[in-house]
Motif scaffolding. Structure first.
Motif, short mmCIF file in Angstrom:
data_model
loop_
_atom_site.label_atom_id
_atom_site.label_comp_id
_atom_site.label_asym_id
_atom_site.label_seq_id
_atom_site.Cartn_x
_atom_site.Cartn_y
_atom_site.Cartn_z
N ASN A 296 13.00 7.27 3.04
CA ASN A 296 11.91 7.88 3.01
C ASN A 296 11.80 9.41 2.45
O ASN A 296 10.80 9.55 1.72
N LEU B 183 7.75 9.67 3.89
CA LEU B 183 7.10 8.78 2.99
C LEU B 183 5.72 8.46 4.15
O LEU B 183 4.77 8.10 3.60
N PHE C 102 -0.93 4.75 3.34
CA PHE C 102 -0.19 3.62 2.75
C PHE C 102 1.33 3.99 2.60
O PHE C 102 2.09 2.92 2.53
N GLY C 103 1.68 5.19 2.68
CA GLY C 103 3.12 5.43 2.58
C GLY C 103 3.81 4.92 3.79
O GLY C 103 4.99 4.42 3.60
N ILE D 274 4.39 1.21 3.27
CA ILE D 274 5.51 1.11 2.27
C ILE D 274 6.93 1.22 2.73
O ILE D 274 7.97 0.48 2.58
N ILE E 22 7.87 -1.91 4.77
CA ILE E 22 8.15 -2.86 4.03
C ILE E 22 9.79 -2.60 3.54
O ILE E 22 10.29 -3.54 3.47
N ILE E 23 10.03 -1.35 3.20
CA ILE E 23 11.36 -1.12 2.81
C ILE E 23 12.31 -1.52 3.84
O ILE E 23 13.32 -1.95 3.64
#
Length: 145
Positions: free
Chosen positions: A40, A52, A67-68, A71, A74-75
């Motif tokens: 992140n 992030l 949105f970060g 993400i 998801i990562i």
């Protein structure tokens, strides 16, 4: 009813599942730490954010849409899925393939117990060998014919 519950709890599958949940929780903590403290911040540096979670924030009518953070989740998922695949799924699939190849070749693993089918197959082969005529004598085994 209590007897059925006791049998359910003492089943091997329940114990295995409990161990898997505990190990999974510990593993998740390690992966989450790697994502939050390593990945992140590196990705956040590209977006000029401390993490992030603070990157790609859009404010709509006073509400922040992060949105970060999505993400990052998801990562996190992709890292967990990658490790699970390469540490557990892939090696186990390779072991299964190897065992299948050995079984198709007729190689029995040394620790595999002898089954009734193995014994019957051996008896059939021995009987077949006794009933077949000796090789090189043609159709008749009796030389006087």
């Amino acid at each position: 009813m209590l007897k059925g519950f006791k049998e359910f709890i003492l089943r091997g599958n329940v114990i295995d599942l409990a161990v898997a949940v505990v190990i999974g929780a510990a593993f998740t903590a390690v992966v989450t730490s790697i994502v939050n403290n390593l990945i992140n911040p590196l990705i956040g540096a590209f977006f000029q954010a401390s993490t992030l979670d603070d990157a790609l924030v859009v404010t709509l009518n006073g509400s922040d849409v992060k949105f970060g953070a999505v993400i990052g989740a998801i990562i996190n998922f992709l890292i967990v899925a990658t490790v699970v695949y390469f540490v557990f799924v892939y090696p186990l699939n390779e072991l299964k393939k190897r065992a299948e190849r050995l079984r198709k070749k007729g190689v029995v693993e040394p620790e595999a117990p002898v089954t009734e089918l193995d014994v019957l197959t051996e008896i059939r082969d021995l009987l077949s060998a006794q009933q077949s005529p000796p090789s090189g004598t043609g159709k008749h085994a009796d030389p006087s014919v």
